[in-house]
Motif scaffolding. Structure first.
Motif, PDB file in Angstrom:
ATOM      1  N   ASN A  93     -10.242  11.656  79.210  1.00  0.00           N
ATOM      2  CA  ASN A  93      -9.292  12.117  78.190  1.00  0.00           C
ATOM      3  C   ASN A  93      -8.366  10.996  77.740  1.00  0.00           C
ATOM      4  N   SER A  94      -7.997  10.117  78.663  1.00  0.00           N
ATOM      5  CA  SER A  94      -7.170   8.956  78.310  1.00  0.00           C
ATOM      6  C   SER A  94      -7.877   8.106  77.272  1.00  0.00           C
ATOM      7  N   PHE A 110      -3.248  13.861  70.553  1.00  0.00           N
ATOM      8  CA  PHE A 110      -2.237  14.490  71.406  1.00  0.00           C
ATOM      9  C   PHE A 110      -2.802  15.350  72.535  1.00  0.00           C
ATOM     10  N   PRO A 111      -3.701  16.316  72.261  1.00  0.00           N
ATOM     11  CA  PRO A 111      -4.198  17.163  73.361  1.00  0.00           C
ATOM     12  C   PRO A 111      -4.942  16.386  74.434  1.00  0.00           C
ATOM     13  N   HIS A 112      -5.606  15.291  74.054  1.00  0.00           N
ATOM     14  CA  HIS A 112      -6.299  14.468  75.056  1.00  0.00           C
ATOM     15  C   HIS A 112      -5.301  13.623  75.851  1.00  0.00           C
ATOM     16  N   LEU A 113      -4.296  13.090  75.165  1.00  0.00           N
ATOM     17  CA  LEU A 113      -3.287  12.287  75.852  1.00  0.00           C
ATOM     18  C   LEU A 113      -2.478  13.144  76.834  1.00  0.00           C
ATOM     19  N   GLU A 114      -2.303  14.430  76.502  1.00  0.00           N
ATOM     20  CA  GLU A 114      -1.587  15.334  77.420  1.00  0.00           C
ATOM     21  C   GLU A 114      -2.322  15.464  78.756  1.00  0.00           C
ATOM     22  N   LYS A 115      -3.654  15.253  78.726  1.00  0.00           N
ATOM     23  CA  LYS A 115      -4.466  15.372  79.935  1.00  0.00           C
ATOM     24  C   LYS A 115      -4.816  13.999  80.513  1.00  0.00           C
ATOM     25  N   SER A 116      -4.113  12.972  80.062  1.00  0.00           N
ATOM     26  CA  SER A 116      -4.488  11.610  80.443  1.00  0.00           C
ATOM     27  C   SER A 116      -4.118  11.277  81.883  1.00  0.00           C
ATOM     28  N   PHE A 117      -4.724  10.207  82.380  1.00  0.00           N
ATOM     29  CA  PHE A 117      -4.546   9.751  83.758  1.00  0.00           C
ATOM     30  C   PHE A 117      -3.194   9.056  83.886  1.00  0.00           C
ATOM     31  N   PHE A 118      -2.386   9.470  84.861  1.00  0.00           N
ATOM     32  CA  PHE A 118      -1.016   8.967  84.972  1.00  0.00           C
ATOM     33  C   PHE A 118      -0.931   7.466  85.243  1.00  0.00           C
ATOM     34  N   LYS A 119      -2.012   6.863  85.746  1.00  0.00           N
ATOM     35  CA  LYS A 119      -1.990   5.424  86.013  1.00  0.00           C
ATOM     36  C   LYS A 119      -2.422   4.597  84.802  1.00  0.00           C
ATOM     37  N   TRP A 121      -1.233   3.358  81.795  1.00  0.00           N
ATOM     38  CA  TRP A 121       0.080   3.265  81.171  1.00  0.00           C
ATOM     39  C   TRP A 121       0.013   3.241  79.650  1.00  0.00           C
ATOM     40  N   VAL A 122      -1.059   2.718  79.089  1.00  0.00           N
ATOM     41  CA  VAL A 122      -1.186   2.699  77.625  1.00  0.00           C
ATOM     42  C   VAL A 122      -1.264   4.128  77.096  1.00  0.00           C
ATOM     43  N   ALA A 123      -2.113   4.954  77.715  1.00  0.00           N
ATOM     44  CA  ALA A 123      -2.249   6.350  77.294  1.00  0.00           C
ATOM     45  C   ALA A 123      -0.946   7.111  77.501  1.00  0.00           C
ATOM     46  N   MET A 124      -0.278   6.854  78.614  1.00  0.00           N
ATOM     47  CA  MET A 124       0.985   7.535  78.898  1.00  0.00           C
ATOM     48  C   MET A 124       2.061   7.141  77.892  1.00  0.00           C
ATOM     49  N   ALA A 125       2.092   5.856  77.520  1.00  0.00           N
ATOM     50  CA  ALA A 125       3.069   5.407  76.523  1.00  0.00           C
ATOM     51  C   ALA A 125       2.784   6.051  75.176  1.00  0.00           C
ATOM     52  N   MET A 126       1.516   6.149  74.823  1.00  0.00           N
ATOM     53  CA  MET A 126       1.138   6.802  73.557  1.00  0.00           C
ATOM     54  C   MET A 126       1.544   8.268  73.561  1.00  0.00           C
ATOM     55  N   LEU A 127       1.375   8.928  74.703  1.00  0.00           N
ATOM     56  CA  LEU A 127       1.785  10.330  74.826  1.00  0.00           C
ATOM     57  C   LEU A 127       3.294  10.457  74.652  1.00  0.00           C
ATOM     58  N   ALA A 128       4.042   9.566  75.290  1.00  0.00           N
ATOM     59  CA  ALA A 128       5.504   9.600  75.174  1.00  0.00           C
ATOM     60  C   ALA A 128       5.939   9.404  73.720  1.00  0.00           C
ATOM     61  N   ILE A 129       5.266   8.499  73.014  1.00  0.00           N
ATOM     62  CA  ILE A 129       5.587   8.263  71.606  1.00  0.00           C
ATOM     63  C   ILE A 129       5.279   9.502  70.769  1.00  0.00           C
ATOM     64  N   CYS A 130       4.189  10.187  71.104  1.00  0.00           N
ATOM     65  CA  CYS A 130       3.856  11.442  70.407  1.00  0.00           C
ATOM     66  C   CYS A 130       4.976  12.464  70.594  1.00  0.00           C
ATOM     67  N   TYR A 131       5.502  12.542  71.817  1.00  0.00           N
ATOM     68  CA  TYR A 131       6.616  13.464  72.069  1.00  0.00           C
ATOM     69  C   TYR A 131       7.839  13.060  71.241  1.00  0.00           C
ATOM     70  N   MET A 132       8.078  11.752  71.158  1.00  0.00           N
ATOM     71  CA  MET A 132       9.220  11.269  70.375  1.00  0.00           C
ATOM     72  C   MET A 132       9.077  11.686  68.917  1.00  0.00           C
ATOM     73  N   LYS A 133       7.883  11.507  68.368  1.00  0.00           N
ATOM     74  CA  LYS A 133       7.655  11.852  66.966  1.00  0.00           C
ATOM     75  C   LYS A 133       7.715  13.353  66.737  1.00  0.00           C
ATOM     76  N   ARG A 134       7.539  14.132  67.808  1.00  0.00           N
ATOM     77  CA  ARG A 134       7.626  15.593  67.699  1.00  0.00           C
ATOM     78  C   ARG A 134       9.026  16.096  68.052  1.00  0.00           C
ATOM     79  N   GLN A 135       9.977  15.161  68.131  1.00  0.00           N
ATOM     80  CA  GLN A 135      11.377  15.488  68.415  1.00  0.00           C
ATOM     81  C   GLN A 135      11.558  16.134  69.787  1.00  0.00           C
ATOM     82  N   LYS A 136      10.755  15.703  70.755  1.00  0.00           N
ATOM     83  CA  LYS A 136      10.862  16.224  72.122  1.00  0.00           C
ATOM     84  C   LYS A 136      11.284  15.085  73.048  1.00  0.00           C
ATOM     85  N   LYS A 137      12.552  14.711  72.935  1.00  0.00           N
ATOM     86  CA  LYS A 137      13.049  13.537  73.659  1.00  0.00           C
ATOM     87  C   LYS A 137      12.977  13.718  75.172  1.00  0.00           C
ATOM     88  N   ASP A 138      13.275  14.908  75.657  1.00  0.00           N
ATOM     89  CA  ASP A 138      13.234  15.139  77.107  1.00  0.00           C
ATOM     90  C   ASP A 138      11.837  14.886  77.669  1.00  0.00           C
TER      91      ASP A 138
END
Length: 244
Positions: A93-94, A110-119, A121-138
């Motif tokens: 998924n990553s 987004f749905p694939h990045l949500e299921k990405s491997f926590f190690k 870091w590129v996929a995790m950073a992309m997921l975090a950016i997706c949250y930022m763009k969706r106004q989900k700062k927390d």
């Protein structure tokens, strides 16, 4: 998952046969059963991973040839092995999420990045950016925190985390993150430079990271296009030099 269940089933069958069929001592039966469990699990894991790695290798070649959709199809074909082997699903998924993201197809990424491997870091950073763009700062912060927990030696990850905090109106927290990054990633020049920039009220400088930075699409499209054109020009110049 299924590999564990298969190995456990084989081990249990051997245990029952040894205990009630051969009347072997319980401790001996358990030791042999554990050996069977390990052997079966390793065997099935190798078979599973061989098929998964073959698909990843083929997808990698397709990516190099710019055949993005074909690479995604090949990776999706082995997603079902996630039911057989632990962490295979998140890793695949990553890869899929990263390809969609780099294509700027954020809705499919987004749905694939949500299921990405926590190690990863590129996929995790992309997921975090997706949250930022969706106004989900927390959720952005939670995702970055998890990413740096497992990938603390990556200076670009710390820089991206700080950059996104600045983008969401948190320059003070951004400085704190860069300071934490310096303790983990050693006195990295980019972390020091960007920390000083923020202290002086200046913008962070990220373009020195090159393609690794631009793949996160946090720059304007025009800036990314200029970078791509410059990269292509550099490669063409290199080819002319080699030919001479």
């Amino acid at each position: 998952m299924y590999n564990i269940l298969t190995a456990a089933g084989a081990a249990l069958a051997v245990l029952l046969i040894l205990l009630f069929g051969f009347k072997l001592a319980w401790w001996g039966s358990i030791l042999i059963s554990l050996g069977v469990f390990a052997a079966v699990f390793v065997l099935f894991s190798r078979i599973t991973m061989k098929k998964v790695m073959a698909a990843i290798e083929t997808a990698g070649k397709d990516l190099q040839a710019q055949r993005f959709e074909k690479a995604i199809r090949e990776l999706k074909e082995v997603l079902h092995y996630g039911k057989w082997q632990v962490y295979v699903g998140p890793q695949i998924n990553s890869q899929i999420g990263m390809i969609y993201y780099m294509k700027r197809d954020f809705s499919n990424a987004f749905p694939h990045l949500e299921k990405s491997f926590f190690k990863n870091w590129v996929a995790m950073a992309m997921l975090a950016i997706c949250y930022m763009k969706r106004q989900k700062k927390d959720k952005m912060i939670d995702t970055f925190d998890k990413a740096v927990q497992w990938n603390s030696k990556e200076p670009l990850l710390w820089n991206i985390y700080a950059y996104c905090l600045v983008e969401t109106g948190e320059p003070t927290k951004a400085r704190e993150i860069l300071e934490k990054g310096l303790k983990k990633a050693s006195d990295n020049a980019s972390l020091l430079e960007n920390l000083e920039n923020l202290k002086q009220g200046k913008k962070m400088k990220m373009r020195s990271f090159g393609d690794m930075w631009f793949q996160f699409h946090l720059e304007s499209i025009s800036a990314i296009q200029k970078h791509q054109m410059a990269s292509m020009g550099g490669r063409m110049q290199h080819r002319r030099t080699v030919r001479k």
